[in-house]
Design a protein around this motif. Structure first.
Motif, PDB file in Angstrom:
ATOM      1  N   HIS A  55      52.070  45.128  28.109  1.00 15.08           N
ATOM      2  CA  HIS A  55      52.301  43.732  28.470  1.00 15.08           C
ATOM      3  C   HIS A  55      51.080  43.120  29.143  1.00 15.08           C
ATOM      4  O   HIS A  55      50.740  41.960  28.890  1.00 15.08           O
ATOM      5  CB  HIS A  55      53.543  43.617  29.361  1.00 15.08           C
ATOM      6  N   LEU A  56      50.405  43.890  29.982  1.00 14.89           N
ATOM      7  CA  LEU A  56      49.185  43.381  30.616  1.00 14.89           C
ATOM      8  C   LEU A  56      48.137  43.053  29.554  1.00 14.89           C
ATOM      9  O   LEU A  56      47.476  42.019  29.623  1.00 14.89           O
ATOM     10  CB  LEU A  56      48.645  44.409  31.615  1.00 14.89           C
ATOM     11  N   LYS A  57      48.014  43.932  28.563  1.00 14.94           N
ATOM     12  CA  LYS A  57      47.062  43.683  27.477  1.00 14.94           C
ATOM     13  C   LYS A  57      47.376  42.387  26.743  1.00 14.94           C
ATOM     14  O   LYS A  57      46.498  41.568  26.461  1.00 14.94           O
ATOM     15  CB  LYS A  57      47.121  44.843  26.476  1.00 14.94           C
ATOM     16  N   GLU A  58      48.655  42.227  26.421  1.00 15.67           N
ATOM     17  CA  GLU A  58      49.046  41.036  25.664  1.00 15.67           C
ATOM     18  C   GLU A  58      48.840  39.776  26.494  1.00 15.67           C
ATOM     19  O   GLU A  58      48.396  38.740  25.980  1.00 15.67           O
ATOM     20  CB  GLU A  58      50.506  41.160  25.219  1.00 15.67           C
ATOM     21  N   LEU A  59      49.152  39.862  27.769  1.00 12.98           N
ATOM     22  CA  LEU A  59      48.957  38.695  28.641  1.00 12.98           C
ATOM     23  C   LEU A  59      47.469  38.354  28.732  1.00 12.98           C
ATOM     24  O   LEU A  59      47.096  37.179  28.767  1.00 12.98           O
ATOM     25  CB  LEU A  59      49.541  38.967  30.035  1.00 12.98           C
ATOM     26  N   CYS A  60      46.624  39.392  28.757  1.00 15.22           N
ATOM     27  CA  CYS A  60      45.168  39.162  28.723  1.00 15.22           C
ATOM     28  C   CYS A  60      44.775  38.502  27.404  1.00 15.22           C
ATOM     29  O   CYS A  60      44.057  37.498  27.388  1.00 15.22           O
ATOM     30  CB  CYS A  60      44.408  40.482  28.865  1.00 15.22           C
ATOM     31  N   ALA A  61      45.242  39.081  26.309  1.00 18.40           N
ATOM     32  CA  ALA A  61      44.887  38.563  24.986  1.00 18.40           C
ATOM     33  C   ALA A  61      45.301  37.098  24.837  1.00 18.40           C
ATOM     34  O   ALA A  61      44.614  36.306  24.186  1.00 18.40           O
ATOM     35  CB  ALA A  61      45.541  39.410  23.898  1.00 18.40           C
ATOM     36  N   ILE A  65      46.313  35.960  31.933  1.00 13.26           N
ATOM     37  CA  ILE A  65      45.804  36.696  33.089  1.00 13.26           C
ATOM     38  C   ILE A  65      44.419  37.234  32.753  1.00 13.26           C
ATOM     39  O   ILE A  65      43.998  37.219  31.594  1.00 13.26           O
ATOM     40  CB  ILE A  65      46.736  37.865  33.494  1.00 13.26           C
ATOM     41  N   GLU A  66      43.731  37.714  33.786  1.00 19.54           N
ATOM     42  CA  GLU A  66      42.425  38.317  33.565  1.00 19.54           C
ATOM     43  C   GLU A  66      42.364  39.686  34.207  1.00 19.54           C
ATOM     44  O   GLU A  66      42.980  39.929  35.243  1.00 19.54           O
ATOM     45  CB  GLU A  66      41.324  37.424  34.153  1.00 19.54           C
ATOM     46  N   ARG A  67      41.597  40.554  33.558  1.00 21.08           N
ATOM     47  CA  ARG A  67      41.478  41.941  34.000  1.00 21.08           C
ATOM     48  C   ARG A  67      40.141  42.095  34.697  1.00 21.08           C
ATOM     49  O   ARG A  67      39.092  41.787  34.138  1.00 21.08           O
ATOM     50  CB  ARG A  67      41.550  42.842  32.768  1.00 21.08           C
ATOM     51  N   LYS A  68      40.173  42.598  35.936  1.00 13.56           N
ATOM     52  CA  LYS A  68      38.941  42.790  36.711  1.00 13.56           C
ATOM     53  C   LYS A  68      38.797  44.259  37.078  1.00 13.56           C
ATOM     54  O   LYS A  68      39.331  44.700  38.099  1.00 13.56           O
ATOM     55  CB  LYS A  68      39.006  41.963  38.005  1.00 13.56           C
ATOM     56  N   ILE A  73      35.071  55.120  42.021  1.00 14.81           N
ATOM     57  CA  ILE A  73      35.794  56.372  41.823  1.00 14.81           C
ATOM     58  C   ILE A  73      36.678  56.623  43.036  1.00 14.81           C
ATOM     59  O   ILE A  73      36.169  56.731  44.152  1.00 14.81           O
ATOM     60  CB  ILE A  73      34.842  57.561  41.616  1.00 14.81           C
ATOM     61  N   PRO A  74      37.991  56.650  42.838  1.00 13.97           N
ATOM     62  CA  PRO A  74      38.707  56.492  41.556  1.00 13.97           C
ATOM     63  C   PRO A  74      38.671  55.052  41.091  1.00 13.97           C
ATOM     64  O   PRO A  74      38.468  54.150  41.898  1.00 13.97           O
ATOM     65  CB  PRO A  74      40.131  56.922  41.911  1.00 13.97           C
ATOM     66  N   PRO A  75      38.856  54.842  39.801  1.00 20.05           N
ATOM     67  CA  PRO A  75      38.791  53.487  39.249  1.00 20.05           C
ATOM     68  C   PRO A  75      39.828  52.564  39.859  1.00 20.05           C
ATOM     69  O   PRO A  75      40.845  53.000  40.388  1.00 20.05           O
ATOM     70  CB  PRO A  75      39.053  53.702  37.757  1.00 20.05           C
ATOM     71  N   LYS A  76      39.541  51.288  39.796  1.00 19.80           N
ATOM     72  CA  LYS A  76      40.430  50.281  40.372  1.00 19.80           C
ATOM     73  C   LYS A  76      40.400  49.061  39.457  1.00 19.80           C
ATOM     74  O   LYS A  76      39.326  48.657  39.004  1.00 19.80           O
ATOM     75  CB  LYS A  76      39.918  49.924  41.776  1.00 19.80           C
ATOM     76  N   VAL A  77      41.553  48.530  39.169  1.00 22.11           N
ATOM     77  CA  VAL A  77      41.635  47.371  38.281  1.00 22.11           C
ATOM     78  C   VAL A  77      42.540  46.325  38.907  1.00 22.11           C
ATOM     79  O   VAL A  77      43.653  46.640  39.325  1.00 22.11           O
ATOM     80  CB  VAL A  77      42.183  47.755  36.889  1.00 22.11           C
ATOM     81  N   GLU A  78      42.034  45.126  38.979  1.00 16.32           N
ATOM     82  CA  GLU A  78      42.851  44.027  39.485  1.00 16.32           C
ATOM     83  C   GLU A  78      43.223  43.092  38.353  1.00 16.32           C
ATOM     84  O   GLU A  78      42.417  42.830  37.464  1.00 16.32           O
ATOM     85  CB  GLU A  78      42.083  43.244  40.553  1.00 16.32           C
ATOM     86  N   TYR A  79      44.437  42.600  38.412  1.00 21.58           N
ATOM     87  CA  TYR A  79      44.887  41.603  37.443  1.00 21.58           C
ATOM     88  C   TYR A  79      45.100  40.284  38.166  1.00 21.58           C
ATOM     89  O   TYR A  79      45.768  40.223  39.194  1.00 21.58           O
ATOM     90  CB  TYR A  79      46.155  42.067  36.741  1.00 21.58           C
TER      91      TYR A  79
END
Lengths: 115, 115
Positions: A55-61, A65-68, A73-79
């Motif tokens: 769902h996050l992918k589709e909302l980005c597409a 929303i935007e993916r940041k 390390i460890p990885p971190k992703v903000e939406y």
DNA sequence: CTGCATCCCGAGGGATACTG
DNA sequence: CAGTATCCCTCGGGATGCAG
């Protein structure tokens, strides 16, 4: 008011963009503030990782929303909600108001802001 | 704006009421005027009788439309929008407007009134 | 921590034949 | 004409394990 099912009807296409099972919930959290992947997972206990990712992918597409990603390390992703995404907020309010006025045993999202 | 997935959230419950595959289309036809079962079938060529029947039943159960059977031979049934159903029309307009402003290659239901 | 790959199940929905 | 009944199949979506 008529809809030709053979055309890409604005109402139906709009619904497709955000009416998947968990999308309204995800969006409502991001309306308030940006969230990390894991935060969303905790906030929405019943969602599977697969569905959250998808769902996050589709909302980005769809540009809602935007993916940041942060290459730490460890990885971190903000939406983060986008401008286009924000423009959905009034739409949600209309849906919320209709539900409160016309359905039983529903709980207003507006009330939930206050609590 | 937050939604607790464990509650009956107004936004989500509202979507459930009318966002099934053919429901927006059926409703949009009934907004204009009452229709018979067969008329709807002709207006929406791709819908199966099973789905048409099922969706009409659900829309009745949710009080958005009303079923008016005439005990004639051959039988005749009219489906009419209810007051509650009419109250969805502004909601549809909001969805339509958002789609026209934010999506590509969509066709406004408002335009189709004019044509 | 943030995903992707895989397997699997149930519900949504289509096609067709039958009925009052 | 306006449905009902049945069969079948696709797809949304859950659980789990692996990877960068």
């Amino acid at each position: 008011m008529r809809m030709d099912p053979k055309q890409r009807c604005a109402v139906i296409e709009t619904l497709k963009v955000f009416s998947a099972k968990w999308k309204p919930c995800i969006l409502s959290y991001l309306f308030t503030e940006s969230k990390r992947y894991g935060e969303l997972q905790r906030l929405i206990p019943n969602i599977s990782r697969k569905m959250l990712t998808q769902h996050l992918k589709e909302l980005c597409a769809d540009g809602l929303i935007e993916r940041k990603p942060f290459p730490t390390i460890p990885p971190k992703v903000e939406y983060v909600i986008s401008e286009k995404g924000k423009s959905l907020q009034p739409v949600f309010r209309v849906l919320n108001t209709w539900g409160v006025n016309n359905l039983d045993n529903v709980c207003s999202t507006e009330e939930m802001i206050a609590t």
